[in-house]
Design an enzyme around this catalytic site. Structure first.
Site, PDB file in Angstrom:
ATOM      1  N   CYS A  45      58.738 100.217  92.672  1.00 31.10           N
ATOM      2  CA  CYS A  45      59.110 100.799  93.942  1.00 31.10           C
ATOM      3  C   CYS A  45      60.235  99.479  94.397  1.00 31.10           C
ATOM      4  CB  CYS A  45      58.251 100.862  94.827  1.00 31.10           C
ATOM      5  SG  CYS A  45      57.153 102.002  94.405  1.00 31.10           S
ATOM      6  N   TYR A 186      52.142 110.992  85.991  1.00 28.28           N
ATOM      7  CA  TYR A 186      51.739 109.843  86.448  1.00 28.28           C
ATOM      8  C   TYR A 186      50.101 109.943  87.248  1.00 28.28           C
ATOM      9  CZ  TYR A 186      51.409 105.786  90.042  1.00 28.28           C
ATOM     10  OH  TYR A 186      51.268 104.656  90.577  1.00 28.28           O
ATOM     11  N   HIS A 189      46.743 104.074  89.448  1.00 27.75           N
ATOM     12  CA  HIS A 189      46.843 103.320  90.787  1.00 27.75           C
ATOM     13  C   HIS A 189      46.396 103.918  91.890  1.00 27.75           C
ATOM     14  CE1 HIS A 189      50.899 100.983  88.980  1.00 27.75           C
ATOM     15  NE2 HIS A 189      49.638 100.428  88.907  1.00 27.75           N
ATOM     16  N   ASP A 281      46.771  95.909  90.042  1.00 20.70           N
ATOM     17  CA  ASP A 281      47.927  95.811  88.707  1.00 20.70           C
ATOM     18  C   ASP A 281      48.874  94.817  89.159  1.00 20.70           C
ATOM     19  OD1 ASP A 281      48.283  96.727  86.384  1.00 20.70           O
ATOM     20  OD2 ASP A 281      49.821  98.139  87.474  1.00 20.70           O
TER      21      ASP A 281
END
Ligand code: ADP
Ligand code: SF4
Length: 719
Positions: A45, A186, A189, A281
């Site tokens: 991001c 995806y 997370h 992470d």
């Protein structure tokens, strides 16, 4: 394009490369495409997303120029039910979004890399604040956002699941139309909706999509198959998956992840492995070292014949080689290391590993995403400025005059300013009062957990050593006479700032009552090695970033009985933006520090501080021998004021300008100081603009709807 045939402007010179790094330059097939080497910029991001597409495309293109084999987008919302406003990510809701993303793919292709797109259906992580669609997930549960929105996700029925599969397929086709070579599914997370289906934490379904692992994997399997079916002959299908949610049997744990590989391990063309939630992470260097994911990632490669990519804040080529040689990873995944040094692969390829600008692990980059503002980086001041200001992480235009520059102060602002001016070819003298380089970075890097921050100094010190144009004068405290006698054309004052001891900050904008015999110890004194008399110390945090927490930890480790007081409801409140807050609070508790939250310090007395409840004002006293106020700083302006008091002497001294930068101008983060140093160097001798008030930063404007009529738009609403 393999690195060794890179453009002649930046020739590769494998002759000087240590052969042990050759393995990193090997190509890796990924389904129908081939990565030219093992350097893989995983999705990250950046706070620019759909709002700043050209700035974003330029930033990604520079990474491709810097030698990355694969350059990915951030998460790309595939549908209006996947809207994570206020975060600004990539968006692929309809064909109208394709041109902006195509621009990114073009920039990446122009420099020989593969472009990857992380398609993301955010599921119950999307509050849909912009689209106002109903959030959906495996179960009826509150949306799992960072902001605790008072909304719930609706449990999806069969028709919703079918719709989701259609939307994902459409997004995959649009990704191909935009030119992407790798298309992600995806499930990582706890952000992607497919992760929620995998996890026992969120999935309590009784149908074919819940219960057994095979059922919880079903939706992921179907979406992988849909994606392959739609575009798999032309683009690789990658899956990003959490390999351990760190919740034991309550979530998706390692055992289940291994079993899932038994079910779908051969389906995608690439596995991208992540650990836990994003906080796990992308842990900061305060809490985790380089390569900390290795024990978690090890072993998965044995479960699939497909290439595996993983991260670990890798900045050392030796650590990267170890990952490949030990069979842990095929591709070296980097987000932050590619932000701090977009040219990292090229430097390895050219045998210039000492030039790598190593990430310090501070997560200021992450704060761009959390504050919906363009990404910034402590180490790399050009990050996010590639298109807006035309800055490049490796290049800078040559000098435009014979001007000489005296930079006073060798903190992060002064170091970067001198380095960038030296790179331009100006004759620079960097004068520093102390006997070491680094200013606040050197002081702060000595505090618990912040050692890696010294890289801000070390990279610049190494670069300066190679610049004959730059002279460094240590132990040189300068006053106005010294500066005027020196005879530089321009003077840059990067003299820093000092912490206040009068309690002024966010909470109190005027000095607090301080008893004459109160022992007030400034953060600067503590960092210089001073320690309070007595045993009981109050650290008052009205700064809300890291320093008060770190100083409290330092004092507690030194044996003091530490009380941390803040008006905020939690410790180091702003660090939610660097994803450290939970761990900092845990660390302070575990270190034995007593926390006094939602409490204002209102007076410093000799043997106590007066506290007031932040909400009710109810007064209490807290006994202490000393207080450390971490509230606000004042710029060090002595030299600035002295020189500006003597402007009549400038012409005789050959002096044309005196400018303060960094903390000496307005105290801020280290990232701001480095940026300020760069900004001065970029601006020196820039051609004067016709309009001195013009703000010379490019902006991309929203395209206005073409067929809008002010009368019709209003009168037809509601018809
Ligand atoms: P910034 O974050 O803006 O770079 P720092 O506080 O880290 O600021 O660094 C400022 C540096 O300037 C310190 O190392 C300090 O010793 C040095 N300095 C301050 N005043 C003078 C001066 N008059 N002459 C030389 N060096 C100075
Ligand atoms: Fe690394 Fe900090 Fe830069 Fe992020 S902001 S890339 S963590 S140095």
């Amino acid at each position: 394009m393999p690195l060794d045939t890179a453009p002649p402007s930046t020739p590769a010179s494998p002759a000087t490369r240590d052969p042990r790094f050759d393995v990193l330059l090997e190509p890796v097939p990924i389904g129908p495409v081939v990565a030219r080497n093992r350097f893989y910029q995983v999705p990250h991001c950046n706070g620019m997303g759909w709002r700043d597409p050209t700035a974003l495309a330029t930033m990604r293109g520079i990474k491709a120029e810097g030698g990355w084999a694969v350059v990915c987008t951030e998460q790309a919302e595939i549908h209006p039910t996947s809207d994570i406003t206020p975060f600004v990510e990539a968006r692929l809701w309809s064909d109208a979004d394709v041109p902006a993303l195509a621009r990114m793919a073009q920039a990446v292709h122009a420099h020989g890399a593969l472009a990857g797109i992380e398609l993301c259906w955010n599921g119950m992580n999307s509050p849909n604040l912009w689209s106002r669609e109903t959030p959906m997930g495996p179960a009826h549960l509150p949306v799992a956002t960072f902001t605790n929105e008072p909304l719930q996700a609706r449990a999806m029925d069969r028709a919703d699941i079918d719709a989701l599969r259609r939307w994902h397929r459409a997004a995959a086709l649009r990704s191909r139309a935009a030119g992407f070579d790798i298309v992600y599914v995806y499930a990582g997370h706890a952000l992607g909706g497919l992760h929620h289906f995998l996890s026992r934490r969120y999935n309590d379904r009784k149908d074919d999509y819940g219960g057994t692992l095979a059922n919880r994997v079903r939706l992921l399997r179907e979406v992988i198959e849909d994606t392959r079916d739609a575009i798999g002959d032309r683009a690789a299908v990658a899956v990003r998956i959490t390999i351990d949610e760190m919740l034991g049997a309550a979530g998706f744990d390692r055992r289940e992840a291994e079993d899932a590989f038994g079910l779908i391990g051969e389906l995608p063309d690439l596995w991208d492995l992540v650990l836990g939630s994003w906080e796990h992470d992308s842990a900061t260097s305060r809490f985790e070292d380089e390569g900390f994911q290795e024990p978690f990632v090890t072993g998965f490669k044995r479960l699939t014949s497909k290439p595996v990519v993983g991260v670990g804040r890798f900045t050392s080529p030796d650590a990267m080689v170890r990952q490949v040689k030990r069979g842990v990873l095929d591709l070296i995944g980097c987000a932050r290391p590619s932000i701090a040094d977009p040219w990292l692969p090229r430097k390895v390829a050219e045998g210039r590993v000492d030039d790598i600008r190593e990430c310090i692990g501070c997560n200021i980059c992450v704060s761009g995403d959390f504050t919906s503002s363009p990404i910034r980086c402590t180490q790399n001041p050009t990050m996010g400025e590639e298109w807006r200001r035309g800055w490049h992480p490796e290049r800078i235009r040559p000098r435009a005059s014979d001007a000489t520059v005296l930079v006073v102060g060798a903190g992060p602002a002064g170091l970067e300013c001198a380095r960038a001016l030296g790179q331009r070819g100006y004759a620079v003298t960097l004068a520093e009062a102390g006997t070491t380089l680094g200013g606040r970075v050197t002081r702060e890097a000595a505090l618990p957990g912040l050692a890696a921050w010294a890289r801000v100094r070390d990279w610049r010190a190494y670069q300066l050593k190679k610049m004959p144009e730059v002279q460094i004068a240590l132990a040189s405290p300068l006053d106005a006479d010294d500066v005027l006698a020196f005879g530089a054309t321009h003077v840059v004052l990067a003299t820093g700032a000092h912490w206040r001891t009068d309690g002024v900050g966010r909470l109190h904008t005027h000095p607090l009552p301080v008893a004459a015999d109160a022992q007030v110890v400034s953060p600067d004194a503590l960092m210089s090695g001073a320690r309070p008399r007595g045993r009981q110390v109050v650290v008052f945090d009205d700064d809300h970033y890291y320093l008060a927490g770190v100083l409290a930890e330092r004092l507690a480790r030194d044996g003091f009985d530490v009380h941390y007081v803040t008006s905020a409801a939690r410790v180091s409140d702003w660090t939610v933006n660097t994803m450290e807050q939970t761990r900092i609070q845990a660390r302070l508790i575990e270190t034995g520090i007593t926390l006094h939250l939602s409490q204002d310090v209102v007076a410093f007395e000799a043997d106590h501080v007066d506290l007031a409840c932040h909400y009710t004002g109810r007064r209490t006293q807290l006994a202490c021998d000393a207080i450390v106020p971490v509230t606000a700083r004042l710029p060090e302006r002595t030299l600035f004021d002295a020189l500006h008091a003597r402007t009549d002497a400038w012409a005789d001294a050959g002096l044309r300008s005196v400018q303060a930068i960094g903390d000496a101008w307005a105290p801020a983060t280290i990232a701001h100081a480095v940026h300020a140093g760069r900004r001065f160097a970029e601006a020196l001798d820039a051609p004067p603009d016709a309009d001195p008030d013009a703000w010379l930063v490019r902006r991309e404007m929203v395209g206005l709807a073409p067929d809008w009529d002010p009368v019709r738009a209003v009168t037809q609403a509601g018809r």
